[in-house]
Scaffold this motif. Structure first.
Motif, PDB file in Angstrom:
ATOM      1  N   ARG A   1      51.868  49.600 159.284  1.00 33.72           N
ATOM      2  CA  ARG A   1      52.098  49.385 157.659  1.00 33.72           C
ATOM      3  C   ARG A   1      53.023  50.506 157.137  1.00 33.72           C
ATOM      4  NH1 ARG A   1      48.388  52.266 153.610  1.00 33.72           N
ATOM      5  NH2 ARG A   1      48.646  51.071 151.702  1.00 33.72           N
TER       6      ARG A   1
ATOM      7  N   THR B   1      52.752  50.214 150.313  1.00 30.06           N
ATOM      8  CA  THR B   1      53.139  50.307 149.038  1.00 30.06           C
ATOM      9  C   THR B   1      52.074  50.360 147.908  1.00 30.06           C
ATOM     10  OG1 THR B   1      52.486  47.779 148.785  1.00 30.06           O
ATOM     11  CG2 THR B   1      54.635  48.011 149.838  1.00 30.06           C
TER      12      THR B   1
ATOM     13  N   HIS C   1      45.842  48.475 157.860  1.00 27.41           N
ATOM     14  CA  HIS C   1      45.345  47.348 157.904  1.00 27.41           C
ATOM     15  C   HIS C   1      45.009  47.098 159.528  1.00 27.41           C
ATOM     16  CE1 HIS C   1      47.975  45.451 154.818  1.00 27.41           C
ATOM     17  NE2 HIS C   1      47.808  46.708 154.763  1.00 27.41           N
TER      18      HIS C   1
HETATM   19  N1  GLU Z   1      50.896  46.121 150.166  1.00 21.69           N
HETATM   20  C1  GLU Z   1      50.252  46.327 151.403  1.00 21.69           C
HETATM   21  C2  GLU Z   1      49.830  47.813 151.505  1.00 21.69           C
HETATM   22  O1  GLU Z   1      50.388  48.415 151.070  1.00 21.69           O
HETATM   23  C3  GLU Z   1      51.165  45.788 152.631  1.00 21.69           C
HETATM   24  C4  GLU Z   1      52.293  46.813 152.868  1.00 21.69           C
HETATM   25  C5  GLU Z   1      53.374  46.307 154.043  1.00 21.69           C
HETATM   26  O2  GLU Z   1      53.918  45.182 154.130  1.00 21.69           O
HETATM   27  O3  GLU Z   1      53.039  47.054 155.206  1.00 21.69           O
HETATM   28  O4  GLU Z   1      49.163  47.812 152.186  1.00 21.69           O
END
Ligand code: GLU
Length: 235
Positions: free
Chosen positions: A74, A77, A87
């Motif tokens: 990750r 953002t 994730h």
């Molecule tokens: N927007 C998502 C987050 O902040 C995915 C960021 C990414 O592309 O690693 O978890």
């Protein structure tokens, strides 16, 4: 940037391959990482903050059971780089796991709507609306494929997604404005943010295009346009 890797194998464990796929995506930069696998109708998730080798030392990322697996490095953002925000993200009932590269611009509005419908969120990410949206559509009787199509039609922004579900022997992959490729291997199918991550397993690569949704099973795949639902062909 971030890295996504997944595989749907005919046999053998997915987790060690996901771990080495994530290592090959390390150059894309990351602050945390995680993996999910499906085995015997159950989802197994491990995630943590820091470099892949550090998280692997702490949690042992290659011993998750099952031949279907997804992983993510990750680059935060939305939401600080914490374990909860790493994730894969799951739905309320731990049936659906999602890894995401990109930004969901309308996540606040979707989150509010889902919370009003009783969904409980565990992170501060934009990504977590996706498993809950799919869960919401499946609770109305849609299949995983139909529910995923309905869910991604509601998303604004950029997304490469790989989705696993406890009741499905495969993965669903979606691409819009973030990279995602599929590899057709001798022992199963692979999916990743870039081609080099897949090259140790196969040289037969399909580059997904914006608007594509691929259903990837250990022995094959189909690709649809997620707006119209019609099948499409890719070289
Ligand atoms: N927007 C998502 C987050 O902040 C995915 C960021 C990414 O592309 O690693 O978890």
């Amino acid at each position: 940037m971030c890295g996504i890797f997944g595989c749907a194998l005919r046999s053998g464990l997915a987790a060690p391959k996901v771990l080495s796929g994530l290592r090959r995506l390390e150059y894309r930069g990351y602050d945390s990482c995680g993996e999910a696998t499906v085995h015997n109708g159950q989802l197994f998730i491990k995630k943590g903050v820091g470099e892949i080798d550090k998280v692997h030392m702490e949690l042992c990322l290659d011993d998750l059971p099952g031949s279907i697996g997804i992983g993510h490095t990750r680059w935060a953002t939305h939401g600080a780089p914490t374990k909860e925000n790493a994730h894969p993200h799951a739905d309320c009932r731990n049936q659906i796991a999602v890894v995401h590269n990109g930004i969901i611009e309308n996540f606040l509005e979707l989150r509010r709507e889902l919370e009003e419908r009783g969904h409980v969120f565990r992170s501060n990410t934009d990504t977590e609306v996706i498993p809950h949206l799919i869960e919401e559509f499946m609770s109305k009787g849609l299949s995983l494929l139909e529910a995923t199509m309905m869910a991604v039609r509601r998303l604004r922004g950029s997304f490469a997604l790989v989705i696993a579900h406890v009741g499905f022997d495969g993965l669903i992959c979606v691409k819009k404005e973030s990279p995602l490729v599929i590899g057709v291997g001798g022992d199963g199918m692979y999916v990743a943010s870039d081609i080099p991550a897949i090259l140790p397993y196969t040289r037969r690569i399909i580059q997904l295009e914006d608007g594509d949704l691929a259903v990837v099973r250990p022995d094959g795949y189909e690709i649809y346009d997620f707006k119209s639902g019609r099948p499409v062909r890719r070289r």
